[in-house]
Motif scaffolding. Structure first.
Motif, short mmCIF file in Angstrom:
data_model
loop_
_atom_site.label_atom_id
_atom_site.label_comp_id
_atom_site.label_asym_id
_atom_site.label_seq_id
_atom_site.Cartn_x
_atom_site.Cartn_y
_atom_site.Cartn_z
N ALA A 226 0.60 -1.39 -0.20
CA ALA A 226 -0.03 -0.14 0.15
C ALA A 226 1.03 1.50 0.39
N PHE A 227 2.15 1.15 0.29
CA PHE A 227 3.06 2.51 0.48
C PHE A 227 3.80 2.29 -1.30
N HIS A 228 4.01 1.53 -1.37
CA HIS A 228 4.15 1.95 -2.56
C HIS A 228 3.98 3.42 -3.50
N PRO A 229 3.16 3.45 -3.37
CA PRO A 229 3.28 5.24 -4.43
C PRO A 229 3.42 6.44 -4.64
N GLU B 145 10.17 -0.69 -6.16
CA GLU B 145 10.41 -1.66 -7.24
C GLU B 145 8.69 -2.30 -8.39
N VAL B 146 8.90 -2.26 -9.18
CA VAL B 146 8.23 -3.12 -10.23
C VAL B 146 7.36 -4.05 -9.32
N SER B 147 7.84 -4.66 -8.81
CA SER B 147 7.26 -5.69 -7.79
C SER B 147 6.52 -5.34 -6.30
N CYS B 148 6.27 -4.00 -5.91
CA CYS B 148 6.34 -3.46 -5.03
C CYS B 148 4.19 -3.40 -5.93
N PRO C 287 10.48 -6.16 1.51
CA PRO C 287 12.03 -7.30 0.86
C PRO C 287 12.83 -6.39 0.57
N VAL C 288 12.31 -4.98 -0.20
CA VAL C 288 13.43 -4.14 -1.17
C VAL C 288 14.35 -3.50 -0.04
N ALA C 289 13.84 -3.14 1.24
CA ALA C 289 14.27 -2.54 2.32
C ALA C 289 15.12 -4.20 3.00
#
Length: 148
Positions: A91-94, A100-103, A124-126
């Motif tokens: 939900a935080f990706h925007p 990343e794209v997968s988010c 997982p990115v962090a």
């Protein structure tokens, strides 16, 4: 007021649920902090440790709002998501600076940072980007966030 809550908590041995966007205040009141975004726990840990070395980008953004002389504050891009129509995936990706794209398509559960239930993050990115001095995650066990 915060000192009173902290004192009563220690003296009476009671649990306190303190809801705030101010992590500095939460650190004063509690031993542990659960950072939530749109109703999901995104980071969990001991108050001092979480505030000293945040992992999730939203936790970092919240800590960046704490006033500090000489620090330039970074503003999040975009507008907060609509909780009635949350974005897909994380939900935080925007608004995330690390997205990343997968988010946009994948929502992840809390994952242990230190191989125990003491510290966890749902990003997982962090986790992949954290400095080598941070504990490596041991078992990689997921942490039960109560279905959130």
């Amino acid at each position: 007021m915060l000192n009173l809550i902290g004192r009563l908590r220690r003296e009476l041995g009671v649990a306190v649920l303190f809801v705030t966007h101010d992590l500095a205040a939460a650190r004063m009141v509690g031993d542990r902090i659960a950072v939530m975004y749109l109703g999901r726990i995104v980071e969990l840990g001991a108050a001092d440790e979480l505030c000293a070395s945040p992992v999730h980008p939203y936790t970092r953004a919240l800590l960046d709002t704490v006033p500090e002389v000489g620090r330039v504050h970074v503003r999040l891009k975009g507008e907060p998501a609509n909780p009635l129509e949350p974005p897909s995936g994380c939900a935080f990706h925007p608004r995330c600076t690390m997205a990343e794209v997968s988010c946009a398509t994948t929502s992840v559960a809390l994952e242990s940072i230190d191989g125990s239930r003491n510290r966890a993050v749902a990003c997982p990115v962090a986790l992949a980007a954290r400095p080598p001095s941070t504990p490596a995650g041991g078992t990689g066990a997921e942490v039960d966030d109560g279905g959130r």
